[in-house]
Design a protein around this motif. Structure first.
Motif, PDB file in Angstrom:
ATOM      1  N   ILE A  79       0.875  -1.183   0.000  1.00 55.74           N
ATOM      2  CA  ILE A  79       0.000   0.000   0.000  1.00 55.74           C
ATOM      3  C   ILE A  79       0.910   1.230   0.000  1.00 55.74           C
ATOM      4  N   ASP A  80       0.432   2.354  -0.551  1.00 51.80           N
ATOM      5  CA  ASP A  80       1.332   3.494  -0.744  1.00 51.80           C
ATOM      6  C   ASP A  80       1.465   4.400   0.468  1.00 51.80           C
ATOM      7  N   GLY A  81       0.796   4.028   1.566  1.00 47.73           N
ATOM      8  CA  GLY A  81       0.946   4.845   2.762  1.00 47.73           C
ATOM      9  C   GLY A  81      -0.229   4.645   3.696  1.00 47.73           C
ATOM     10  N   LEU A  82      -0.378   5.626   4.598  1.00 46.81           N
ATOM     11  CA  LEU A  82      -1.409   5.530   5.629  1.00 46.81           C
ATOM     12  C   LEU A  82      -2.667   6.298   5.202  1.00 46.81           C
ATOM     13  N   TYR A  83      -3.804   5.684   5.431  1.00 41.81           N
ATOM     14  CA  TYR A  83      -5.094   6.322   5.172  1.00 41.81           C
ATOM     15  C   TYR A  83      -5.858   6.438   6.492  1.00 41.81           C
ATOM     16  N   THR A  84      -6.827   7.332   6.528  1.00 42.73           N
ATOM     17  CA  THR A  84      -7.598   7.517   7.764  1.00 42.73           C
ATOM     18  C   THR A  84      -8.367   6.251   8.134  1.00 42.73           C
ATOM     19  N   ALA A  85      -8.584   5.378   7.165  1.00 43.92           N
ATOM     20  CA  ALA A  85      -9.228   4.081   7.405  1.00 43.92           C
ATOM     21  C   ALA A  85      -8.736   3.156   6.297  1.00 43.92           C
ATOM     22  N   PRO A  86      -8.849   1.826   6.468  1.00 43.82           N
ATOM     23  CA  PRO A  86      -8.384   0.943   5.393  1.00 43.82           C
ATOM     24  C   PRO A  86      -9.133   1.240   4.089  1.00 43.82           C
ATOM     25  N   PRO A  87      -8.422   1.674   3.043  1.00 43.13           N
ATOM     26  CA  PRO A  87      -9.088   2.170   1.834  1.00 43.13           C
ATOM     27  C   PRO A  87      -9.882   1.102   1.064  1.00 43.13           C
ATOM     28  N   GLN A  88      -9.511  -0.174   1.237  1.00 41.62           N
ATOM     29  CA  GLN A  88     -10.276  -1.227   0.537  1.00 41.62           C
ATOM     30  C   GLN A  88     -11.694  -1.303   1.091  1.00 41.62           C
ATOM     31  N   LYS A  89     -11.834  -0.913   2.366  1.00 37.63           N
ATOM     32  CA  LYS A  89     -13.129  -1.073   3.017  1.00 37.63           C
ATOM     33  C   LYS A  89     -13.922   0.217   3.085  1.00 37.63           C
ATOM     34  N   ASP A  90     -13.214   1.338   3.125  1.00 36.85           N
ATOM     35  CA  ASP A  90     -13.901   2.601   3.349  1.00 36.85           C
ATOM     36  C   ASP A  90     -13.617   3.566   2.196  1.00 36.85           C
ATOM     37  N   PRO A  91     -14.631   3.816   1.350  1.00 33.67           N
ATOM     38  CA  PRO A  91     -14.414   4.681   0.188  1.00 33.67           C
ATOM     39  C   PRO A  91     -14.090   6.123   0.570  1.00 33.67           C
ATOM     40  N   ASN A  92     -14.399   6.507   1.810  1.00 34.51           N
ATOM     41  CA  ASN A  92     -14.110   7.887   2.233  1.00 34.51           C
ATOM     42  C   ASN A  92     -12.726   8.041   2.865  1.00 34.51           C
ATOM     43  N   ALA A  93     -11.976   6.956   2.871  1.00 33.87           N
ATOM     44  CA  ALA A  93     -10.655   7.014   3.510  1.00 33.87           C
ATOM     45  C   ALA A  93      -9.788   8.070   2.834  1.00 33.87           C
ATOM     46  N   ARG A  94      -9.153   8.902   3.663  1.00 40.23           N
ATOM     47  CA  ARG A  94      -8.278   9.945   3.132  1.00 40.23           C
ATOM     48  C   ARG A  94      -6.819   9.559   3.336  1.00 40.23           C
ATOM     49  N   PHE A  95      -5.986   9.945   2.380  1.00 47.03           N
ATOM     50  CA  PHE A  95      -4.561   9.659   2.451  1.00 47.03           C
ATOM     51  C   PHE A  95      -3.874  10.645   3.396  1.00 47.03           C
ATOM     52  N   ILE A  96      -2.904  10.150   4.172  1.00 45.50           N
ATOM     53  CA  ILE A  96      -2.171  11.037   5.090  1.00 45.50           C
ATOM     54  C   ILE A  96      -0.712  11.122   4.655  1.00 45.50           C
ATOM     55  N   PRO A  97      -0.277  12.263   4.140  1.00 45.45           N
ATOM     56  CA  PRO A  97       1.103  12.337   3.633  1.00 45.45           C
ATOM     57  C   PRO A  97       2.172  12.443   4.731  1.00 45.45           C
ATOM     58  N   VAL A  98       1.820  13.083   5.851  1.00 44.94           N
ATOM     59  CA  VAL A  98       2.830  13.273   6.905  1.00 44.94           C
ATOM     60  C   VAL A  98       2.215  12.974   8.266  1.00 44.94           C
ATOM     61  N   VAL A  99       2.921  12.175   9.051  1.00 42.74           N
ATOM     62  CA  VAL A  99       2.527  11.926  10.445  1.00 42.74           C
ATOM     63  C   VAL A  99       3.571  12.598  11.325  1.00 42.74           C
ATOM     64  N   GLU A 100       3.133  13.621  12.054  1.00 42.34           N
ATOM     65  CA  GLU A 100       4.075  14.355  12.904  1.00 42.34           C
ATOM     66  C   GLU A 100       4.395  13.562  14.165  1.00 42.34           C
ATOM     67  N   ARG A 101       3.376  12.864  14.663  1.00 36.89           N
ATOM     68  CA  ARG A 101       3.520  12.083  15.902  1.00 36.89           C
ATOM     69  C   ARG A 101       2.607  10.893  15.819  1.00 36.89           C
ATOM     70  N   VAL A 102       3.053   9.763  16.363  1.00 38.71           N
ATOM     71  CA  VAL A 102       2.197   8.579  16.376  1.00 38.71           C
ATOM     72  C   VAL A 102       1.282   8.666  17.604  1.00 38.71           C
ATOM     73  N   THR A 103       0.091   9.195  17.394  1.00 38.73           N
ATOM     74  CA  THR A 103      -0.870   9.386  18.478  1.00 38.73           C
ATOM     75  C   THR A 103      -1.848   8.209  18.487  1.00 38.73           C
ATOM     76  N   PRO A 104      -2.655   8.079  19.553  1.00 35.54           N
ATOM     77  CA  PRO A 104      -3.691   7.020  19.563  1.00 35.54           C
ATOM     78  C   PRO A 104      -4.628   7.154  18.361  1.00 35.54           C
ATOM     79  N   GLU A 105      -4.848   8.384  17.915  1.00 37.22           N
ATOM     80  CA  GLU A 105      -5.715   8.586  16.750  1.00 37.22           C
ATOM     81  C   GLU A 105      -5.102   7.947  15.499  1.00 37.22           C
ATOM     82  N   ILE A 106      -3.806   8.124  15.347  1.00 34.82           N
ATOM     83  CA  ILE A 106      -3.094   7.502  14.215  1.00 34.82           C
ATOM     84  C   ILE A 106      -3.172   5.983  14.339  1.00 34.82           C
ATOM     85  N   GLU A 107      -2.935   5.490  15.549  1.00 30.90           N
ATOM     86  CA  GLU A 107      -2.989   4.037  15.752  1.00 30.90           C
ATOM     87  C   GLU A 107      -4.354   3.484  15.396  1.00 30.90           C
TER      88      GLU A 107
END
Ligand code: GLU
Length: 373
Positions: free
Chosen positions: A176-204
């Motif tokens: 996969i090309d990176g991190l999305y707000t939700a797994p993109p195969q399952k959620d059509p509204n998943a947004r791509f995240i180009p930069v993660v400043e900190r690994v927060t619980p939200e990111i996890e």
């Protein structure tokens, strides 16, 4: 900001099984691998240290052994790894060798990166390979790693290796090309995240569940790798490996997710050392050695006057100056018995005194924190 691998000095590239192995044929994707080797060689030519963490031994070996599709028992995975690792190492040796690079195989278990004594050994070997311009090709030693002492996935292994080696960049080549707000195969509204400043619980929380049949990883272990890497001062990037020349593609600006480092490489390790309240002994050194340490050098046996305590190799000890003042703390390269025997001696005499070729330094610079630093 357009980041690229060339901006970094020491780069660990992790390659997942799903990229390396054609699942249906159970064979290595050699043409693709050649282009990865080409990219690695370009970085090496530019003076970068490159390290590879390569999965694929189980995926390759299971096919040769004729094991059925689906989850394997631990002992079947181990048998598969025993068979597949040979082919994997050979392929790396060939593709890198074709570009003038020497590959060196390193198989690690969890304790090699988690226990300080073994850690010192593994790190010294890998550093020696790098100094000799060889490319360490690393995998988990799956044949001996039982369930309890297993990473099980190379994402976290690669992050541990990156932090152990003070790498400033970890590249996870993934399906996969990176991190999305939700797994993109399952959620059509998943947004791509180009930069993660900190690994927060939200990111996890964005990880969803684990990935394909071949790779143990999935996004959960990638984010965990991001946490391990960034807190150790290593920047991490997740990029797609579903293309030829996947590293050059990052440079060319293809979409990927960057996890920004929290601290300088090595800082977390130094914090770990200086945070060691319990020391096991001390070494008193002469004024010349104090000057050398303050000038950024390692501690050699020649500058040691006295050793106290019953420490083991890899234990944290204190380093005192001529007036008994604390100069540094760090992880000692010899146990107390051997340390006493090489006090004041030249590093080149160590082998004849101890009967084995130990490290030239009593305490390596990277394993030391100078008081007040
Ligand atoms: N060490 C495993 C192998 O070589 C791979 C683990 C993973 O997929 O992350 O097959």
């Amino acid at each position: 900001m357009n980041r690229k691998p060339e901006d970094f000095r020491r780069i660990v590239v992790k390659i997942g099984s799903a990229l390396l192995v054609d699942a249906r044929a159970g064979r290595l994707k050699r043409d693709w691998l050649e282009t990865v080797a080409e990219d690695l060689a370009a970085l090496a030519r530019g003076g970068r240290d490159v390290l590879v963490v390569s999965s694929g031994s189980i995926a390759l070996g299971r096919n040769v052994l004729g094991l059925p599709k689906g989850p394997l028992l631990l002992e079947q995975s181990q048998a598969s790894a025993a068979v597949g690792q040979i082919a994997l190492a050979r392929a790396w040796s060939e593709v890198l060798g074709g570009r003038g690079l020497t590959a060196g195989q390193i198989l690690l278990t969890l304790s090699d990166t988690e226990e300080r004594r073994r850690y010192l050994n593994a790190r010294a070997t890998i550093n020696t390979l790098l100094a000799l311009k060889a490319v360490p090709v690393i995998n988990e030693n799956d044949t001996v790693a039982t369930a309890e002492i297993r990473y099980g996935d190379n994402d976290r292994l690669a992050a541990r290796v990156a932090s152990m080696m003070g790498a400033d960049l970890l590249v996870l080549l993934s399906d996969i090309d990176g991190l999305y707000t939700a797994p993109p195969q399952k959620d059509p509204n998943a947004r791509f995240i180009p930069v993660v400043e900190r690994v927060t619980p939200e990111i996890e929380g964005m990880a969803g569940t684990v990935g394909s049949e071949l790779s143990k990883g999935g996004m959960v272990t990638k984010i965990e790798a991001g946490r391990i890497a960034t807190t150790a001062g290593t920047t991490m990037v997740i990029a797609s490996g579903h293309k030829l020349h996947p590293l050059a593609a990052i440079t060319a600006g293809d979409r990927c997710t960057w996890f920004l480092a929290d601290a300088k490489p090595g800082t977390a390790r130094k914090n770990w050392i200086s945070g060691h309240l319990e020391t096991r002994g001390l070494i008193a050194i002469d004024a010349g050695a104090v000057r050398a340490l303050r000038a950024g050098k390692s501690l050699l046996p020649a500058g040691v006057k006295r050793v106290e305590g019953t420490f083991q190799r890899g234990d944290a000890i204190r380093v005192l100056g001529p007036a008994g003042e604390e100069i540094a703390r760090g992880l000692v390269a010899y146990d107390a018995v051997d340390a006493v025997r090489i006090i004041g001696r030249n590093s080149s005499d160590i082998e004849s005194i101890l009967g084995y070729a130990g490290r030239p330094e009593m305490m390596h610079r990277d394993d030391m924190v100078i008081a007040g630093e």
